[in-house]
Design an enzyme around this catalytic site. Structure first.
Site, mmCIF file in Angstrom:
data_model
loop_
_atom_site.group_PDB
_atom_site.id
_atom_site.type_symbol
_atom_site.label_atom_id
_atom_site.label_comp_id
_atom_site.label_asym_id
_atom_site.label_seq_id
_atom_site.Cartn_x
_atom_site.Cartn_y
_atom_site.Cartn_z
ATOM 1 N N HIS A 577 -37.158 -0.783 35.178
ATOM 2 C CA HIS A 577 -37.274 -1.584 33.961
ATOM 3 C C HIS A 577 -36.688 -0.860 32.752
ATOM 4 C CE1 HIS A 577 -40.522 -4.680 35.224
ATOM 5 N NE2 HIS A 577 -39.304 -5.184 35.243
ATOM 6 N N GLU A 822 -21.172 -10.020 50.195
ATOM 7 C CA GLU A 822 -21.875 -8.758 49.962
ATOM 8 C C GLU A 822 -21.915 -7.903 51.215
ATOM 9 O OE1 GLU A 822 -25.545 -9.648 47.203
ATOM 10 O OE2 GLU A 822 -25.319 -11.264 48.674
ATOM 11 N N ASP A 846 -23.432 -4.610 46.126
ATOM 12 C CA ASP A 846 -23.910 -4.529 47.501
ATOM 13 C C ASP A 846 -22.764 -4.299 48.469
ATOM 14 O OD1 ASP A 846 -26.648 -4.586 47.382
ATOM 15 O OD2 ASP A 846 -26.793 -6.763 47.402
ATOM 16 N N ARG A 856 -26.507 2.822 46.175
ATOM 17 C CA ARG A 856 -25.886 2.932 44.852
ATOM 18 C C ARG A 856 -26.822 3.518 43.807
ATOM 19 N NH1 ARG A 856 -26.738 -2.825 45.255
ATOM 20 N NH2 ARG A 856 -28.172 -3.606 43.665
ATOM 21 N N CYS A 893 -18.658 -10.923 40.821
ATOM 22 C CA CYS A 893 -19.795 -10.901 39.900
ATOM 23 C C CYS A 893 -20.510 -9.558 39.880
ATOM 24 C CB CYS A 893 -20.789 -12.016 40.236
ATOM 25 S SG CYS A 893 -21.502 -11.899 41.888
#
Length: 959
Positions: A577, A822, A846, A856, A893
């Site tokens: 977060h 992906e 991904d 990652r 994207c």
């Protein structure tokens, strides 16, 4: 929960041998749409490892873990062989229960079948059954787990009489979701029953959701009608399911052990209720088997237990009071033990110690299976203070971390060390400690409410509002209150409650939930700081880069963005977060850079590159000058890009490339349009599902999607269907823990296990995009984690049916159904997929980690997870070539779409759309105007000719 129907049963089958029977089972699963043909090999491979004969003429064939990729849906097919089949282990089989299950779901199916092993007549009845309903009735039995565990204990409660203890127990069961308000009302109406030995009982069957037993003990000795009150059991009765709970109480009374509960801790109480006497020897052993105690390791355990000189009993150490005979296969399987759970073995008499040593060693050895050690670090947080000092970072040398928020910063650092909270462990006055805690919680809530009001950006307010809810969680308060009642200080009791809750959350799944546990600790530290009167050191009044071990979301929200130029943390990942909020606030951030960053001295000059995930302390004059030039150029580009943000996105030669925005919240669609987005290229719909305590219904989803479509004002919306799973779980959609959730049940795989959820979402999207007079609403729906055409067709069937069911005037008229690329298999199969899908959208984040086998967010390897790796680029090239051959469009994207160096390469490969964060839209549009299509194709060819991502970037920098 498995429910057998007559349609699941095949009657009067015949086979010459077990191989023929297994062939028929494989074919039945495939015809039912539960598996693909490849599952057959998994069934035979499992039998080669060990017989799946269960007992009483029943075999339960199921595939190996490796064959689960061929499972399309969870279910069973039951095959009846009236004449019987000789199984390969010499047993006679009349019924095959063929199981298709992903993950560990077969354990739950198995638990529902083991009840037949207690009925010696079932084999004959199964062989003679003349209908599917009869067989289904014989095999089906819903398992209702009665609850009695550490959470149902309410110890040291400050009650004045037995009635108050009864209500305390009832309230605890209500907090756990076992009962409703009607149960509490029923308990309040009737006086508790005296059982003897200082124990009392209050019970009801009203408003019971889950049968359960609470035990409340008084803080001080009590009397009721001249009888001692040492403890009161509060029973939530439900059919026959609570009988085992009553047997626990009866065992305790028969042994005369009730007095041992007085002042005992939770572990001792649970042991006594399980029937373990004070003289029993006990041992703990952790289950290491990848798929828990399924049939084969359970058999091994039972055989070892039976060979011992004394009887051995076993239960789940955490939350299990139903101690069963370790010699009973049925009982052992019914424990449902998963990998990582601990088994508590007990035995009495001569030879008990040797017997327990033998069974525990067998569990440690894997019970006939190869096992890996359990990662203890997943269970316990090691204090960092005891670690060896880290080596200082060398000057003028780039150091890699995890790129968390884009941007470039050059400033002195301010190192914020994690505050140290010193407090006493014990306190003499529980009342005063409770009052201190309540006051600190109220003060913390006021602080959070102030931060919510001051927060900039939707993500900030949402996450801080979630912190407010955490702070008001009655279970956290109750857990802390119990600690205080046992003599602990408010600080010690509160932090123990926080750590317990955070630890439990970390154990539910991998990284994402582990990082959400950081939110709990952030909330906990806020209250702890108030209790200890600890304030953080004041930051500089001049611009700086904040360096810290880890940072909570509320700390990020407090940052003065006019002074904070960047954020650097030793721990954390790009999905935490704090990283999300840094991106929302536009603060460049590098996280997970290791403990060495904490050795930086305050005032040390630092270059922080949030796009590449790199930092350089004490840079040389040349490096600093180059970075300053990059920063100045970036600021100039940003200003120029903002002025031209509404211009159509084209290359210098006029080649059209659409630039859209990635959104996690529909409320930000209007902001994306204001920043020049030509549509939404990725709407992450999972945030809508995560924002609700229960699955959002059709109306809620329609309203949410319609808000984005209204804001887009005729621009296209590309919505990704719900993409959750082991790494992104939902609280109301529990899933088994997976050792590697990124390779597990997630994305479309998970949605196809609950097709009704996918259908509701597709229906909501179609209805929300119904055209408005004069206002087109282009809708593009894409499916995540598609690996081959079978998964797409399964979802397409639902989509096509909805198009037929919904009147054309009431649904989207301009709609396409595409997929995310992906998984490397999807790119490799792009020619076949392109013939049926409407578009592709490449999720480079991904795709890169799956292609390169690099997490990652890994603190050491993430810098190597570069989407400009030639292997990733070749997969994108294959995808584009296949799509264009069929007249379909391709978007990107992932984060690569906003990488200035990658933009011309992607355009040169033929990508039609780039979808980036809303803040990046003006810059990506501006980047397109800097080159023409011919140069882009040259850049793409140059990149494809390299051998590594480093070589790609070096070559592109030279050009």
């Amino acid at each position: 929960m498995l429910t057998l129907h007559q349609d699941d049963v095949l009657l009067a089958c015949h086979a010459e041998d077990w191989r023929g029977a297994l062939e028929q089972a494989a074919e039945a699963l495939h015809r039912a749409g539960l598996t693909s043909p490849g599952y057959r090999e998994g069934l035979f491979a499992r039998e080669a490892q060990s017989s799946t004969y269960l007992g009483n003429a029943i075999a339960i064939p199921h595939g190996t873990p490796q064959s689960r990729e061929h499972v399309q849906d969870t279910g069973v097919r039951v095959l009846q062989f009236p004449a019987g089949v000789d199984w390969h282990d010499g047993q006679r089989v009349h019924v095959l229960v063929a199981i298709a299950a992903r993950s560990d779901e077969h354990l739950d199916i198995l638990r529902q079948l083991t009840h037949v092993l207690d009925d010696d007549s079932v084999a004959e009845r199964l062989a003679a059954a003349g209908s599917g309903n009869e067989i289904a009735a014989l095999l089906s039995k819903a398992v209702v787990d009665a609850r009695l565990d550490g959470d149902t204990l309410c110890l040291g409660f400050p009650a004045r009489d037995a009635r108050e203890l009864a209500l305390a127990g009832a309230a605890r069961l209500r907090q756990l979701g076992c009962v409703g308000d009607g149960f509490i009302a029923a308990i309040a109406e009737h006086a508790p029953l005296h059982l003897g030995q200082g124990l009392w009982l209050a019970s009801s069957g009203s408003s019971v959701e889950v049968p359960a037993l609470a035990l409340a003990t008084p803080e001080h000795p009590l009397k009721q009608a001249d009888e001692t009150v040492n403890g009161l059991f509060c029973l939530a009765a439900h059919g026959e399911a609570h009988r085992g709970l009553l047997e626990c109480i009866l065992r305790l009374l028969e042994r005369g052990s009730a007095g041992e509960l007085q002042g005992a801790d939770a572990a001792t109480i649970l042991a006594r209720l399980a029937g373990e006497s004070a003289t029993a020897h006990t041992r703990l052993a952790r289950v290491l088997n990848a798929h828990g105690l399924h049939a084969r390791p359970a058999k091994q355990l039972v055989q070892v237990a039976r060979s011992q000189a004394v009887p051995i009993r076993v239960r789940l150490a955490e939350g299990g009071v139903d101690a069963v005979s370790a010699s009973s296969l049925t009982k052992v399987i019914n424990l449902g033990a998963r990998r990582g759970q601990q088994l508590a073995f007990s035995a009495e008499g001569d030879g008990a110690v040797a017997a327990l040593d033998a069974v525990c060693q067998a569990v440690a050895d894997g019970l006939g299976e190869q096992v890996l050690p359990f990662d203890e670090s997943r269970e316990r947080i090691i204090p960092q203070a005891d670690a060896a000092p880290a080596e200082p970072l060398p000057d003028d040398t780039p150091h890699a971390g995890v790129a968390a928020s884009p941007g470039l910063a050059i400033s002195p650092v301010f190192v914020l060390q994690t505050p140290r909270f010193d407090y006493p462990e014990r306190a003499a006055d529980p009342g005063a400690e409770t009052q201190r805690l309540e006051q600190a919680i109220r003060q913390g809530a006021v602080q959070l409410e102030t931060l919510v009001q001051q927060a900039r950006g939707g993500e900030v307010a949402q996450i801080l509002s979630m912190h407010e809810e955490m702070l008001c969680d009655p279970e956290l308060y109750q857990a802390a209150h119990e600690g205080i009642s046992e003599g602990r200080s408010a600080e010690a009791a509160w932090w123990d409650a926080i750590e317990t809750a955070a630890h439990a959350q970390e154990m539910l799944a991998d990284r994402l939930l582990a990082e959400r546990a950081a939110d709990l600790r952030d909330v906990g530290r806020r209250v702890l700081g108030i209790l200890c009167d600890v304030t953080l050191p004041a930051p500089p009044t001049t611009p700086y880069i904040l360096v810290t071990d880890d940072i909570g979301p509320s700390d990020v929200a407090r940052l003065d963005t006019s002074l904070v130029r960047g954020l650097l943390t030793a721990r954390g990942g790009a999905t935490a977060h704090s990283a999300i909020l840094a991106r929302a606030l536009g603060i460049p951030a590098v996280v997970g850079a290791g403990a060495r960053v904490l050795t930086l001295a305050d005032g040390t000059e630092l270059i922080l590159d949030g796009e590449r995930g790199r930092i350089t302390p004490t840079p040389s004059a040349e490096r600093r000058q180059a970075a300053e030039q990059r920063l100045a150029e970036r600021q100039q580009r940003e200003a120029a890009a903002w002025d031209t943000r509404f211009e159509e996105a084209r290359t210098r030669c006029g080649h059209r490339v659409e630039v859209a925005a990635n959104l996690g919240n529909t409320i930000h669609a209007a902001d994306a349009v204001e920043r020049g987005a030509e549509g939404v290229g990725l709407l992450r719909t999972e945030f809508l599902f995560m924002a609700h305590a229960q699955e959002p219904d059709l109306a809620t989803q329609i309203d949410e999607y319609r808000e984005a479509l209204d804001a887009l004002d005729g621009r296209p919306l590309v919505a990704r269907t719900l993409d959750v799973g082991g790494d992104k779980p939902l609280p109301y959609w529990p899933m088994p823990k997976e050792d590697n959730p990124f390779l597990g049940l997630r994305g479309i795989r998970l949605m196809l296990t609950r097709p009704e959820v996918l259908e509701t979402q597709l229906r909501a999207l179609l209805l929300a995009a119904a055209p408005v007079p004069g206002k087109p609403r282009p809708l593009r729906i894409m499916l995540p984690m598609i690996k081959d055409i079978a998964e797409f067709r399964a979802a397409r069937a639902i989509f096509d049916r909805l198009l037929e069911e919904i009147p054309e005037a009431e649904r989207a008229s301009d709609v396409q159904l595409g997929i995310m690329i992906e998984v490397p298999s999807a790119a490799l199969l792009a020619p076949a997929l392109a013939a049926e899908v409407d578009f592709f959208s490449v999720g480079t984040n991904d795709l890169t980690q799956y292609t390169l086998a690099i997490d990652r967010d890994h603190p050491e390897l993430s810098a190597q997870a570069d989407g400009l790796h030639p292997a990733v680029l070749r997969l994108i090239e294959m995808t584009v070539t296949a799509a264009h051959a069929h007249g379909k469009w391709v978007g990107v994207c992932g984060e690569l779409a906003s990488d200035p160096m990658a933009v011309p390469v992607l355009v040169g490969l033929g990508v039609d759309e780039l979808s980036v964060s809303a803040r990046q839209v003006p810059l990506v549009k501006a980047r397109l105007r800097e080159f023409d299509l011919e140069k882009a194709r040259t850049q793409a060819g140059l990149a494809l000719a390299q051998a590594t991502s480093t070589a790609v970037r070096d070559a592109l920098e030279v050009r």
